[in-house]
Design a protein around this motif. Structure first.
Motif, PDB file in Angstrom:
ATOM      1  N   GLY A  19       0.904  -1.134   0.021  1.00 22.78           N
ATOM      2  CA  GLY A  19       0.031  -0.075  -0.109  1.00 22.78           C
ATOM      3  C   GLY A  19       0.971   1.324   0.036  1.00 22.78           C
ATOM      4  N   ARG A  20       0.221   2.365   0.029  1.00 23.54           N
ATOM      5  CA  ARG A  20       0.818   3.630  -0.161  1.00 23.54           C
ATOM      6  C   ARG A  20       1.152   4.165   1.314  1.00 23.54           C
ATOM      7  NH1 ARG A  20       1.169   7.490  -3.903  1.00 23.54           N
ATOM      8  NH2 ARG A  20      -0.778   6.488  -5.103  1.00 23.54           N
ATOM      9  N   GLY A  21       2.370   4.494   1.607  1.00 20.67           N
ATOM     10  CA  GLY A  21       2.831   4.971   2.746  1.00 20.67           C
ATOM     11  C   GLY A  21       4.361   4.798   3.290  1.00 20.67           C
ATOM     12  N   ARG A  22       4.828   4.904   4.603  1.00 16.99           N
ATOM     13  CA  ARG A  22       6.013   4.957   5.054  1.00 16.99           C
ATOM     14  C   ARG A  22       6.422   3.816   5.749  1.00 16.99           C
ATOM     15  NH1 ARG A  22       8.928   9.208   3.455  1.00 16.99           N
ATOM     16  NH2 ARG A  22       7.855  11.034   2.619  1.00 16.99           N
ATOM     17  N   GLY A  23       5.364   2.637   5.827  1.00 11.83           N
ATOM     18  CA  GLY A  23       5.493   1.613   6.944  1.00 11.83           C
ATOM     19  C   GLY A  23       6.440   0.536   6.122  1.00 11.83           C
ATOM     20  N   PRO A  24       6.508  -0.734   6.421  1.00  8.85           N
ATOM     21  CA  PRO A  24       7.115  -1.777   5.894  1.00  8.85           C
ATOM     22  C   PRO A  24       6.464  -2.199   4.547  1.00  8.85           C
ATOM     23  CG  PRO A  24       6.906  -2.060   8.432  1.00  8.85           C
ATOM     24  CD  PRO A  24       6.250  -0.816   8.100  1.00  8.85           C
ATOM     25  N   GLY A  25       7.397  -2.237   3.542  1.00  8.76           N
ATOM     26  CA  GLY A  25       6.793  -2.633   2.455  1.00  8.76           C
ATOM     27  C   GLY A  25       5.886  -1.495   1.696  1.00  8.76           C
ATOM     28  N   GLU A  26       5.771  -0.587   2.290  1.00 10.98           N
ATOM     29  CA  GLU A  26       4.665   0.609   1.773  1.00 10.98           C
ATOM     30  C   GLU A  26       5.726   1.265   0.699  1.00 10.98           C
ATOM     31  OE1 GLU A  26       1.555   0.775   5.290  1.00 10.98           O
ATOM     32  OE2 GLU A  26       2.825   2.370   5.070  1.00 10.98           O
ATOM     33  N   LEU A  27       4.990   1.892  -0.304  1.00  9.42           N
ATOM     34  CA  LEU A  27       5.694   2.814  -1.397  1.00  9.42           C
ATOM     35  C   LEU A  27       4.776   4.312  -1.528  1.00  9.42           C
ATOM     36  CD1 LEU A  27       5.604  -0.319  -3.720  1.00  9.42           C
ATOM     37  CD2 LEU A  27       7.485   0.653  -2.254  1.00  9.42           C
TER      38      LEU A  27
END
Length: 324
Positions: free
Chosen positions: A91-99
């Motif tokens: 998904g979109r964002g700044r978490g693990p695996g997020e882009l």
């Protein structure tokens, strides 16, 4: 990538301060041999499964497409059915695996998929099943990446150097800058390719050059592209190092859109702007960077790749097209 090539980051100054001048091509006019013409053999609609296509890559016999909407994902497609069989991204964002805004991706021989997310200065890593493994924070902001075997070549965004790293983040070698004050004179590249023997090729829109590096980091060649207009340099404003420059499509200009390696050849997709815009492929030797020949596919592509058997696969806004 085609739509990224429309917006170029220009640097402050007049002429490019090369530490070493690129050599020109000996052939000055493009050659279009009839035996190099391609035949369209298949079209696959992706209109219902890809919302905003960006980059296409191939690993073994599988096709991977970067889809930017509604949030960034890499989608693996089955060419026979035209259906998505795997997704990569949390998904979109700044978490693990997020882009946030991926600029490139690649697949290593162990099946891992690596995604360069420039705004986060990270590489997001997923296994073949689409599960997130790790995020690497890269100090010099990764922009383009390419892989051969299990090593990853990374090209920096604000620092135009190449680093080849293994899967433990060990740096195997770092390229030397070809210009003075490399941070200021960083350039937006479009073609970044690695061959099976880990030879690395960087194709630059801004300087209209192609560079080849051996697997030990030694520079093999530094050549100008054939009949390719160097993009004008911007002027400084408000103490900014980097300027945005929109191509004037009414004037004759060339922009590298994508590229791929096929045997000992580097195929460079070029967008030609002017009163009648079109695309062509310029082909160069992967040994010395010599221009060899050109061909056209009579269609506008966003991205392109090729299978080892020579079949070319191109990405349009709504379909995949194959040529032999």
């Amino acid at each position: 990538m085609f739509f990224l090539s429309l917006l170029l980051f220009m640097q402050v100054g007049g002429t490019i301060p090369y530490l070493e001048e690129p050599s020109s091509q000996t052939i000055t006019e493009r050659i279009f041999p009839s035996e190099k013409e391609k035949r369209n053999i298949k079209q696959i609609s992706i209109d219902s499964i890809i919302n905003r296509p960006g980059i296409i890559k191939i690993f073994n016999k599988s096709v991977y497409i970067l889809d930017y909407s509604p949030f960034p994902l890499i989608k693996k497609l089955d060419l026979e059915t035209g259906q998505v069989i795997q997704k990569y991204g949390n998904g979109r964002g700044r978490g693990p695996g997020e882009l946030i805004n991926p600029t490139d991706f690649s697949v290593t021989t162990d099946g891992k998929l690596w995604i360069s997310d420039q705004p986060q200065s990270k590489l997001a890593i997923f296994n073949a099943q689409g599960n997130h493994i790790d995020d690497w924070v890269i100090e010099f902001t990764p922009y383009k990446i390419a892989s051969s075997n299990n090593n990853i070549a990374i090209y920096g965004f604000l620092e135009p150097i190449i680093k080849l790293v293994d899967n433990k983040q060990t740096v195997l070698w770092t390229s030397k800058s070809l210009v003075e004050n490399s941070r200021v004179w960083s350039n937006l590249i479009t073609g970044f390719l690695v061959s099976n023997d880990e030879t690395i090729f960087k194709i630059s829109n801004y300087s209209a050059t192609i560079v080849g590096y051996a697997q030990n980091g030694e520079k093999l060649f530094f050549r100008k592209l054939i009949n390719h207009t160097q993009v004008p340099i911007g002027k400084p404003i408000e103490d900014r190092e980097f300027l945005s420059y929109q191509i004037d499509r009414s004037e004759l200009a060339f922009a590298v859109a994508d590229g791929f390696i096929l045997g000992s050849e580097i195929h460079v997709l070029v967008q030609v702007y002017g009163d009648n815009p079109y695309q062509i492929f310029d082909v160069y030797s992967s040994v010395n960077g010599n221009y060899l020949y050109s061909y056209t596919l009579d269609v506008s592509l966003r991205s392109v790749a090729a299978f080892k058997n020579g079949t070319i696969i191109g990405l349009t806004p709504d379909k995949l097209m194959l040529w032999d």
